[in-house]
Enzyme design. Structure first.
Site, PDB file in Angstrom:
ATOM      1  CG  HIS A 174      43.913  40.016  46.708  1.00  0.00           C
ATOM      2  ND1 HIS A 174      44.874  39.644  45.752  1.00  0.00           N
ATOM      3  CD2 HIS A 174      42.699  39.598  46.077  1.00  0.00           C
ATOM      4  CE1 HIS A 174      44.291  39.315  44.663  1.00  0.00           C
ATOM      5  NE2 HIS A 174      42.884  39.253  44.765  1.00  0.00           N
ATOM      6  CD  GLU A 190      36.263  46.445  39.821  1.00  0.00           C
ATOM      7  OE1 GLU A 190      36.734  45.399  40.466  1.00  0.00           O
ATOM      8  OE2 GLU A 190      36.533  46.631  38.746  1.00  0.00           O
TER       9      GLU A 190
END
Length: 659
Positions: A465, A398
């Site tokens: 999540h 990322e």
């Protein structure tokens, strides 16, 4: 020290001598000025000049270099005017950052240099982004980025090398191995013997050079660059050297054994090269003295100009404006009236596809977004239409991918980076808040990057999540944040975010993807960033919210038949629409702020404080907030439902109505 001049002419050798002598003479002058209090801090590169100068001189002038603290020779080799360089060191207006940053924390596209940030590692990925832009434009160019041996311990080092290897990017990673990371010796930084041992593990060619031998550095980088331009790929070059002064002058050198200084003093890169040229009769005593006088005069002239330049005058408006690249958005209306019923997820996909058509320089990057279409299928079919060069699967890196977005911006390209889940953005946090957000303020380089953030709870996906983390970025000047709640807004705000040349965090609630539909224009259109939308008119109570909160508020409005609720959808969180908020407060006199994020430190607290400060006379009751519990997002559905604010919303509204 053994010098091999190969077929280099006397003029080339003299040019290298002048190039390595200048940073040494500047450094010696700076150390005097530091003692006199005329510069505030100095990171000395004495003993390491051959690496900076050899690398910079070996590349073409329009190829980018990304230096560190001790790479003064990069700036002098690229002919950066000394008066501006010295003004930068002193925080003067004519420096490259208008006094906003120090030393080499700046870039200059005119000289094809992108300076560092103090976090060191993130600039490696920026080099990847510049190289990717060159690769996509089929330019035979090389980008060279520096790292110290200490900074190479950071995860950003691994990510940048890994992505460069996977994507075949034309980058030279120049590792300056001087044996210390500030005071920590190499044997406490890593266990391997040499950095060239890392090359094969990444599938990268790796070379080692004597970092104090300017001819060896110059020739190695030059040959590597020639090869990479024809056959694009990354390469690692380890330059063995030694730092003859402290990490910075205030830190001293007591932690370094004296015998190391004695050993490396004999390998001084400037003195040895000078002696070699004198012995080879390339340089005469008279010529040497003349060169030194010319450089000395240039230094003193530059210093005088810098000293004569005043310190910056405070201009609050300019300071605030310069956080962003100037951009006056002109809202684009759809060219035709045709509309189609679309789900939230389809609206996002539609906007992304039309933006790809509108901006051929736009590149999409993210995990599994190519053939697989992303875990939520937003980019399904995009590879067939736009190709894998523009729809790029990424490794799980990322930080590197976000840094690549900034590097592509340096080369005038747009990028969209998809976080597979908003939660995972924490792995790239520094790139966003320190690089993307601050770049334009620091040296005028915008970050034309949109970060898509699938967010929110409700699917029993647990703590990693399901987070609502928009408040992490709300506190960061330089970013913009949008958070649509309808298919119409999802498409229009995404198009607007991609059009905007500034970094935009685009939040999209996962539970809205396939649960709501709306007729939206088939054509391309945009919505003004920073403009709220009144979802429902009311007179009793104003609910200010965004994202999923809009739908909770609408559901409650339908249930409370006797209450007249005003619902204001912020849509944009940074900037947020203060005029609309004030008007909504004035209309009802009672305000409740609702968001899915946790209560403490949430965006609602800032808006509530602003209302109390600026709209107090309009209020008939205290400003109230409803938000999720101050816990992580739980997995089990009963726990998750208790965590979310929906069940507490009705209770709070009824209390407010009876106030």
């Amino acid at each position: 020290m053994n010098y091999n001049r190969k077929d280099y002419t006397d003029d080339q050798l003299l040019a290298l001598y002048k190039a390595i002598l200048k940073p040494r003479m500047i450094e010696e002058r700076m150390l005097v000025l530091l003692r006199q209090g005329k510069v505030s801090k100095w990171f000395s590169g004495i003993g390491q000049e051959a690496i900076s100068v050899g690398s910079a001189e070996a590349l073409d002038s329009d190829e980018y270099l990304l230096p560190l603290h001790r790479n003064l020779g990069v700036f002098t080799s690229r002919q950066v005017p000394l008066d501006r360089l010295f003004a930068q060191f002193q925080g003067k207006t004519t420096g490259f950052t208008k006094g906003r940053d120090r030393s080499f924390h700046f870039g200059t596209n005119e000289h094809h240099i992108v300076g560092m940030i103090s976090h060191l590692g993130p600039q490696l990925a920026v080099a990847d982004g510049i190289a990717l832009a060159d690769l996509l434009e089929k330019k035979e160019k090389v980008t060279l980025v520096f790292s110290g041996d200490g900074g190479a311990s950071e995860g950003d080092f691994h990510e940048a090398l890994n992505v460069a290897a996977v994507w075949g990017l034309p980058v030279i990673f120049m590792i300056e191995n001087n044996g210390y990371g500030l005071s920590t010796p190499s044997n406490e930084q890593f266990r391997f013997r040499h950095f060239i041992d890392k090359g094969p593990a990444y599938g990268i060619d790796a070379l080692q050079v004597d970092g104090n031998n300017i001819l060896e550095v110059y020739d190695t980088v030059r040959q590597a660059a020639i090869s990479i331009r024809k056959n694009p790929r990354p390469m690692l070059i380890e330059a063995i050297t030694f730092r003859m002064r402290g990490h910075e002058e205030a830190s001293g050198t007591k932690y370094v054994p004296q015998e190391l200084f004695e050993k490396w003093a004999k390998k001084d890169p400037v003195e040895n090269f000078e002696k070699y040229l004198l012995d080879e009769l390339v340089l005469t005593q008279k010529t040497m003295e003349s060169i030194k006088e010319q450089i000395k005069a240039e230094i003193e002239n530059g210093l005088q100009k810098a000293f004569d330049t005043p310190m910056p005058e405070v201009n609050r408006e300019e300071e605030l404006q310069d956080m962003y690249k100037p951009f006056n958005q002109e809202v684009i209306r759809p060219a035709a009236d045709t509309k189609t019923e679309k789900r939230f997820v389809d609206a996002i996909s539609d906007g992304l596809r039309q933006s790809m058509e509108r901006y051929p320089e736009l590149v999409l990057m993210g995990q599994d977004i190519a053939e697989y279409g992303g875990v939520f299928k937003v980019t399904e079919g995009f590879v067939d239409k736009f190709g894998k060069s523009r729809v790029r699967n990424t490794p799980l890196c990322e930080s590197a991918i976000l840094g690549i977005g900034l590097g592509m911006s340096v080369r005038g390209q747009k990028s969209m980076v998809e976080m597979q889940f908003a939660d995972f953005v924490s792995a790239g946090f520094s790139q966003i808040v320190n690089n993307l957000a601050k770049s334009h303020y620091r040296w005028g380089q915008n970050a034309d990057v949109v970060v898509r953030m699938p967010t929110g709870a409700g699917a029993a996906a647990g703590p990693f999540h399901s987070q609502s983390n928009e408040a992490w970025f709300f506190h960061t000047p330089g970013l913009k944040i949008v958070y649509p709640s309808s298919p119409y807004d999802a498409k229009g705000l995404l198009n607007a975010a991609i059009e905007d040349p500034n970094p935009v965090m685009y939040f999209e609630h996962k539970m809205l993807y396939r649960s709501i539909t709306q007729e939206i224009p088939d054509d391309y259109y945009t919505i003004e960033i920073g403009k709220a939308r009144t979802v429902a008119e009311g007179t009793d109570l104003t609910i200010i919210t965004y994202g999923m909160g809009v739908h909770w508020a609408k559901q409650l409005q339908q249930e409370l038949k006797d209450a007249s609720l005003e619902i204001l959808d912020l849509r944009s969180l940074l900037p947020w629409d203060k005029d609309a908020v004030r008007a909504a407060v004035e209309k009802t006199g009672r305000v409740l702020i609702l968001h899915e994020d946790t209560m403490t430190g949430g965006i609602g607290g800032e808006i509530a404080a602003w209302i109390s400060e600026h709209c107090f006379e309009l209020l008939d009751a205290p400003v109230a907030r409803v938000a999720s519990l101050d816990t992580a997002v739980p997995f089990a559905p009963p726990l998750e439902q208790e965590f979310l604010p929906k069940q507490r919303l009705r209770e709070k509204v009824e209390l407010m109505l009876s106030y």
